[in-house]
Design an enzyme around this catalytic site. Structure first.
Site, PDB file in Angstrom:
ATOM      1  N   CYS A   1     -14.486 -25.337   5.953  1.00 14.49           N
ATOM      2  CA  CYS A   1     -13.312 -25.016   5.145  1.00 14.49           C
ATOM      3  C   CYS A   1     -13.237 -23.508   4.958  1.00 14.49           C
ATOM      4  O   CYS A   1     -14.260 -22.867   4.689  1.00 14.49           O
ATOM      5  CB  CYS A   1     -13.420 -25.722   3.796  1.00 14.49           C
ATOM      6  SG  CYS A   1     -12.038 -25.416   2.687  1.00 14.49           S
TER       7      CYS A   1
ATOM      8  N   HIS B   1      -8.085 -33.692   5.327  1.00 12.49           N
ATOM      9  CA  HIS B   1      -8.777 -32.579   4.659  1.00 12.49           C
ATOM     10  C   HIS B   1      -7.792 -31.767   3.807  1.00 12.49           C
ATOM     11  O   HIS B   1      -8.055 -31.475   2.636  1.00 12.49           O
ATOM     12  CB  HIS B   1      -9.433 -31.687   5.723  1.00 12.49           C
ATOM     13  CG  HIS B   1     -10.097 -30.465   5.190  1.00 12.49           C
ATOM     14  ND1 HIS B   1     -11.465 -30.346   5.122  1.00 12.49           N
ATOM     15  CD2 HIS B   1      -9.597 -29.291   4.714  1.00 12.49           C
ATOM     16  CE1 HIS B   1     -11.780 -29.147   4.629  1.00 12.49           C
ATOM     17  NE2 HIS B   1     -10.656 -28.502   4.369  1.00 12.49           N
ATOM     18  N   GLU B   2      -6.656 -31.418   4.398  1.00 14.59           N
ATOM     19  CA  GLU B   2      -5.669 -30.605   3.673  1.00 14.59           C
ATOM     20  C   GLU B   2      -5.039 -31.373   2.516  1.00 14.59           C
ATOM     21  O   GLU B   2      -4.813 -30.813   1.438  1.00 14.59           O
ATOM     22  CB  GLU B   2      -4.598 -30.072   4.626  1.00 14.59           C
ATOM     23  CG  GLU B   2      -5.114 -29.173   5.738  1.00 14.59           C
ATOM     24  CD  GLU B   2      -6.024 -28.037   5.273  1.00 14.59           C
ATOM     25  OE1 GLU B   2      -5.865 -27.535   4.140  1.00 14.59           O
ATOM     26  OE2 GLU B   2      -6.923 -27.654   6.050  1.00 14.59           O
TER      27      GLU B   2
ATOM     28  N   HIS C   1      -7.204 -31.235  -0.425  1.00 13.30           N
ATOM     29  CA  HIS C   1      -7.037 -29.977  -1.157  1.00 13.30           C
ATOM     30  C   HIS C   1      -5.915 -30.090  -2.185  1.00 13.30           C
ATOM     31  O   HIS C   1      -6.061 -29.654  -3.329  1.00 13.30           O
ATOM     32  CB  HIS C   1      -6.716 -28.811  -0.205  1.00 13.30           C
ATOM     33  CG  HIS C   1      -7.906 -28.122   0.339  1.00 13.30           C
ATOM     34  ND1 HIS C   1      -8.826 -27.456  -0.442  1.00 13.30           N
ATOM     35  CD2 HIS C   1      -8.332 -27.963   1.616  1.00 13.30           C
ATOM     36  CE1 HIS C   1      -9.764 -26.928   0.317  1.00 13.30           C
ATOM     37  NE2 HIS C   1      -9.489 -27.226   1.577  1.00 13.30           N
TER      38      HIS C   1
END
Length: 186
Positions: A99, A141-142, A145
Site C-alpha cells: 500500500c 483493496h481500494e 480504504h
C-alpha cells in the site's frame, strides 16, 4: 501535487462520505488522485490516502497481462465513484499486497478472485463490471480504504507481528509530522 497520507494518519481509518454530485471539487479530487497514483507508480489510490473524505478511488491496472501473469498499467487510471461490490466469489486469489500509505511493508492477502462492482464513472454514468484476479484484488483493496480499513487488518497474525516494528516506526514518524510523500524513508 497532493501528499500521501501515511499509516498513523487518522484519515485512513475514517469511513468516507458518498459523493452527491460530480462538481468542480470532485473533478479536482479525481485529477489529484490520478496525478498522485501515477507519480508513485500505484496500482490504485483512494481519496482518503491524499486527505479527501469522499468515496472515490482510481485503479491503474489493465485487464491485459504480461508473460509472467502480472497486469500492465493504464495510461489513464479508471475512476470509481461511490463503488459497491455486489458479489464476491468464494474462490480466493492470494498474492502479496502492499500500500502506498504503508511503504516498505507487504504481506500475502487473500481476496475474492472474482467480483461484481457497481460504481459511477467520472462522466456520471453508473457502471456494473465483473472483474477478476489482479483487478478484483486492487478494487477490493481500494474499497477497503474508503471504509477506513487497511489490508494489515486481514493478514495473518505472523505477518502482522513481523511488520509491527516498521508499522510502529511509520506511525510515530507520521504523528510527529516527520514524513511526507516527498521525503519518505524508513
Amino acid at each position: 501535487m497532493r501528499s500521501l497520507c501515511y499509516y498513523g494518519n487518522p484519515v485512513l481509518k475514517k469511513k468516507c462520505k458518498e459523493v452527491t454530485e460530480i462538481n468542480d471539487e470532485v473533478k479536482k479530487i479525481i485529477k489529484d488522485l490520478k496525478e498522485v497514483c501515477l507519480a508513485h507508480n500505484g496500482s490504485g489510490l483512494a481519496a482518503n490516502q491524499i486527505g479527501y473524505d469522499l468515496r472515490i478511488f482510481v485503479n491503474d491496472l489493465s485487464e491485459k497481462i504480461d508473460k509472467e501473469g502480472y497486469p500492465y498499467c493504464l495510461d489513464n487510471p479508471e475512476v470509481y465513484i461511490n463503488p459497491v461490490i455486489t458479489k464476491y466469489s468464494d474462490r480466493q486469489f492470494i498474492r502479496n499486497e502492499g500500500c502506498l500509505s504503508l511503504p516498505g511493508v507487504s504481506a500475502e492477502v487473500s481476496r475474492s478472485h472474482d467480483i461484481v462492482i457497481e460504481f459511477t464513472n467520472e462522466k456520471g454514468e453508473r457502471i456494473t463490471k465483473k472483474e477478476k484476479k489482479w483487478r478484483a484484488k486492487c478494487l477490493q483493496h481500494e474499497l477497503d480504504h474508503l471504509d477506513g480499513k487497511l489490508y494489515i487488518e486481514i493478514i495473518s497474525k505472523e505477518d502482522l507481528e513481523r511488520m509491527t516494528p516498521q508499522l510502529l516506526a511509520l506511525e510515530a514518524r507520521t504523528k510527529k509530522g516527520m514524513i511526507s510523500s516527498s521525503n519518505f524513508e524508513l
